[in-house]
Design a protein around this motif. Structure first.
Motif, mmCIF file in Angstrom:
data_model
loop_
_atom_site.group_PDB
_atom_site.id
_atom_site.type_symbol
_atom_site.label_atom_id
_atom_site.label_comp_id
_atom_site.label_asym_id
_atom_site.label_seq_id
_atom_site.Cartn_x
_atom_site.Cartn_y
_atom_site.Cartn_z
ATOM 1 N N ILE A 292 -54.648 -34.915 -72.929
ATOM 2 C CA ILE A 292 -55.056 -36.286 -73.219
ATOM 3 C C ILE A 292 -56.228 -36.647 -72.312
ATOM 4 O O ILE A 292 -56.159 -36.472 -71.092
ATOM 5 C CB ILE A 292 -53.897 -37.271 -72.995
ATOM 6 N N ARG A 293 -57.277 -37.149 -72.907
ATOM 7 C CA ARG A 293 -58.445 -37.613 -72.146
ATOM 8 C C ARG A 293 -58.624 -39.100 -72.409
ATOM 9 O O ARG A 293 -58.667 -39.528 -73.556
ATOM 10 C CB ARG A 293 -59.703 -36.825 -72.553
ATOM 11 N N HIS A 294 -58.716 -39.867 -71.327
ATOM 12 C CA HIS A 294 -58.895 -41.311 -71.488
ATOM 13 C C HIS A 294 -59.597 -41.865 -70.255
ATOM 14 O O HIS A 294 -59.809 -41.154 -69.262
ATOM 15 C CB HIS A 294 -57.548 -42.004 -71.713
ATOM 16 N N SER A 295 -59.970 -43.125 -70.332
ATOM 17 C CA SER A 295 -60.714 -43.767 -69.251
ATOM 18 C C SER A 295 -59.972 -45.017 -68.787
ATOM 19 O O SER A 295 -59.410 -45.754 -69.603
ATOM 20 C CB SER A 295 -62.121 -44.162 -69.720
ATOM 21 N N ILE A 296 -59.982 -45.230 -67.476
ATOM 22 C CA ILE A 296 -59.469 -46.458 -66.876
ATOM 23 C C ILE A 296 -60.506 -46.910 -65.861
ATOM 24 O O ILE A 296 -60.773 -46.203 -64.882
ATOM 25 C CB ILE A 296 -58.110 -46.249 -66.189
ATOM 26 N N THR A 297 -61.098 -48.070 -66.104
ATOM 27 C CA THR A 297 -62.193 -48.597 -65.273
ATOM 28 C C THR A 297 -63.242 -47.515 -65.056
ATOM 29 O O THR A 297 -63.833 -47.036 -66.008
ATOM 30 C CB THR A 297 -61.662 -49.183 -63.950
ATOM 31 N N ARG A 298 -63.440 -47.096 -63.802
ATOM 32 C CA ARG A 298 -64.500 -46.114 -63.537
ATOM 33 C C ARG A 298 -63.990 -44.675 -63.499
ATOM 34 O O ARG A 298 -64.723 -43.759 -63.115
ATOM 35 C CB ARG A 298 -65.194 -46.440 -62.201
#
Length: 355
Positions: free
Chosen positions: A270-276
């Motif tokens: 799973i690849r995802h983003s949280i803030t920076r």
């Protein structure tokens, strides 16, 4: 719910939320796990906890009625200057300012205001400017519109809408703008120069490995402690791999966390983003025997896990204070972060329990 989240995403959550918690008192007396479950998927879970805390204060101190005074509104958990100003102007037509990214852009362009609006001095200046706009609107004869409380509501919503639809970050639609003749940035011929935002911070990569240990149709899930990011939510036990281990193949990390000689197999990435942060999460699955399950059950919190921390201090277990073995139906009833909900769905699919 609209903080940091788009309207189209919020609407179905809001509808389900209002069915589950139709009033302040209902939210105040609800179990926290039920509140987090209803919020599952929206992210920024401190919003849900603050919302319930505010409902409990309102029930205790205000007879479950929402206050109308700005100082009382802003004192509630999770409500800052922007939200308090929005509530008091939209709902009660009070001359309270709001300043979001859209209004910030409109004000800096109309006034050709130089500087970084994130810096304290300019931010304060923009708040004062927003306050002058709403105070001027309050002083004019009433110009009510359907669905609006009055001038204060209208001016704040108009500024927001102007920034969202016409005064956009790129290619603003200046010929259609109702205040174009007052815009100093347009007069300069450089509206897109404003606001003068700093360059975005380069994203920081982070890598985690989660482990789905299964025995007799159940998996082991852990609950993050209160007071940390995503506190109170459930997840699969996992470690963050940093430093010298971060670039090593996933097979190496799986081997380090092999249980009773059973090396897990890759279940999902799973690849995802949280803030920076740009996060890559590798989820691994292994079927273990009863003796191993009993040994795992003795791990009372994340500090008890016999990881390779002694040999690899850059492989760090994420914190948890509660753990349970759960069957599919029990697992589905818990609230997870979005990434770990996707791991759960992958496991359910593997077990033939998926939707």
């Amino acid at each position: 719910m609209l903080q940091q989240t788009q309207v189209k995403t919020v609407i179905p959550y809001w509808e389900r939320w209002m069915q589950r918690f139709p009033g302040i008192a209902a939210l105040a007396r609800a179990e926290t796990d039920a509140v987090l479950k209803a919020w599952e998927g929206l992210g920024y879970y401190s919003r849900a906890r603050n919302l319930q805390a505010a409902a409990q204060i309102l029930t205790r101190d205000f007879a479950a009625q929402f206050p109308t005074q700005h100082e009382q509104v802003i004192s509630l958990p999770g409500i800052g200057p922007y939200t308090a100003g929005a509530i008091c102007s939209f709902a009660f037509n009070q001359p309270t300012p709001i300043l979001d990214g859209n209004i910030e852009r409109v004000l800096t362009r109309i006034g050709a205001v130089s500087g970084n609006p994130r810096e304290t001095g300019l931010k304060r200046q923009l708040w004062l400017s927003a306050a002058r706009w709403v105070e001027l609107a309050a002083g004019r004869p009433p110009m009510f519109r359907p669905g609006l409380a009055g001038n204060c509501s209208a001016i704040n919503q108009s500024l927001m809408e102007l920034g969202a639809t016409l005064c956009t970050p790129k290619t603003p639609r200046c010929p259609e703008c109702p205040v174009a003749r007052h815009c100093l940035a347009l007069r300069e011929g450089t509206p897109e120069r404003y606001p003068e935002l700093p360059k975005r911070v380069v994203a920081t990569p982070r890598r985690f490995h989660a482990f789905v240990w299964q025995n007799q149709g159940a998996v082991w899930v852990v609950q993050r402690p209160k007071g940390v990011v995503n506190g109170g939510l459930w997840e699969f036990p996992n470690v963050e791999v940093t430093g010298e281990l971060a670039g090593l193949p996933a097979e190496y990390a799986r081997g380090l966390w092999a249980i009773a000689g059973q090396e897990p197999v890759l279940l999902k990435v799973i690849r995802h983003s949280i803030t920076r942060y740009r996060i890559e999460l590798h989820a691994h699955h292994a079927t273990i025997d009863l003796a191993t399950r009993q040994r795992i059950s003795e791990w009372t919190d994340s500090t008890a896990v016999p990881t390779t921390r002694r040999h690899h201090p850059t492989m760090l277990p994420t914190p948890w204070t509660k753990a349970e073995w759960v069957k599919p139906e029990q697992a589905s009833a818990k609230a997870y972060t979005a990434a770990h909900r996707r791991i759960l769905e992958a496991w359910l699919e593997k077990c033939g329990q998926g939707r």
